[in-house]
Scaffold this active site. Structure first.
Site, PDB file in Angstrom:
ATOM      1  N   HIS A  94      -5.261  -0.573   4.588  1.00 21.63           N
ATOM      2  CA  HIS A  94      -4.701   1.069   4.938  1.00 21.63           C
ATOM      3  C   HIS A  94      -6.425   1.235   5.636  1.00 21.63           C
ATOM      4  CE1 HIS A  94      -3.085   3.904   1.972  1.00 21.63           C
ATOM      5  NE2 HIS A  94      -4.020   4.511   3.261  1.00 21.63           N
ATOM      6  N   CYS A 124      -2.553   7.426   7.656  1.00 25.78           N
ATOM      7  CA  CYS A 124      -3.479   6.560   7.681  1.00 25.78           C
ATOM      8  C   CYS A 124      -2.832   5.029   7.930  1.00 25.78           C
ATOM      9  CB  CYS A 124      -3.126   6.217   6.594  1.00 25.78           C
ATOM     10  SG  CYS A 124      -4.638   7.413   5.152  1.00 25.78           S
ATOM     11  N   THR A 181       1.202  -1.542  -0.193  1.00 22.20           N
ATOM     12  CA  THR A 181      -0.122   0.140   0.127  1.00 22.20           C
ATOM     13  C   THR A 181       1.171   1.414   0.168  1.00 22.20           C
ATOM     14  OG1 THR A 181      -2.195   0.988   1.013  1.00 22.20           O
ATOM     15  CG2 THR A 181      -0.637   0.407   2.136  1.00 22.20           C
TER      16      THR A 181
END
Length: 161
Positions: free
Chosen positions: A46, A29, A23
Site C-alpha cells: 500500500h 495510494c 488493505t
C-alpha cells in the site's frame, strides 16, 4: 475460515494460501499484489507516493512505490519465490483532489500508477489485471488460493479481477 492479513498504509506484507490479504482506503495510494501461482505466495503493498528520491525525509521506505516494491520483491525472493513466476494486480491510484485541474502534478494517483508500471517492467513482471484511476477510493482483498482480487468501492460496488 482463513486468516486475513491486514496491510496498513505505507506498508507491505507477505502471505500464503490459505491466508488472504487486504488493505483499506486506497485513494490516490496504490495497492500492488505480486503473486506466484506455483507457490501461492503473494505480497501486497500500500504505497502512497511515487518516488522516494523526491523527498528529503523518507524515514518509511514503504511510503514510496519505488522503495516499497523493492523491499517487497526482496522479501518474496527470500521466501524462495521464483521471480519468473510473478504476476501483478494493481488497484487504486485515483484522482482524489483537484478534479477540475489539468495540472498532472496534483494527480498523485496517476504518478503512482506510472511508477508501478515502470518498476514492474524493469523486473519483467506482467500486470495481469488492474482497476486504477477515476475518482473513488477502493478496498482490496487478495486470495492466493484463487488468485482473485476483490475490489470494494463505495457507491460503485464490488468487482473481481
Amino acid at each position: 475460515m482463513s486468516e486475513v492479513i491486514r496491510v496498513g498504509m505505507a506498508d507491505y506484507k507477505i502471505c500464503r494460501a490459505p491466508q488472504k490479504i487486504t488493505t483499506l482506503g486506497l485513494g490516490s495510494c496504490l495497492g500492488v499484489v505480486l503473486y506466484d501461482k506455483t507457490t501461492r505466495i503473494c505480497g501486497m503493498a500500500h504505497a502512497m507516493l511515487p518516488d522516494s528520491s523526491k523527498v528529503l525525509r523518507n524515514d518509511n521506505r514503504c511510503k514510496f512505490v519505488d522503495t516499497c516494491l523493492e523491499d517487497m520483491y526482496e522479501a518474496l525472493l527470500n521466501k524462495k519465490v521464483n521471480p519468473r513466476n510473478l504476476t501483478a494486480k494493481i488497484a487504486g491510484g485515483a484522482k482524489m483532489f483537484s478534479h477540475n485541474s489539468k495540472n498532472e502534478f496534483l494527480n498523485i494517483g496517476e504518478q503512482n500508477v506510472m511508477a508501478v508500471r515502470k518498476q514492474l517492467k524493469k523486473w519483467d513482471i506482467p500486470i495481469v489485471a488492474e482497476d486504477v484511476g477515476l475518482t473513488y477510493g477502493r478496498t482490496i482483498i487478495f486470495d492466493p488460493e484463487t488468485a482473485e482480487l476483490l475490489i470494494r468501492a463505495v457507491g460503485i460496488g464490488d468487482s473481481i479481477i
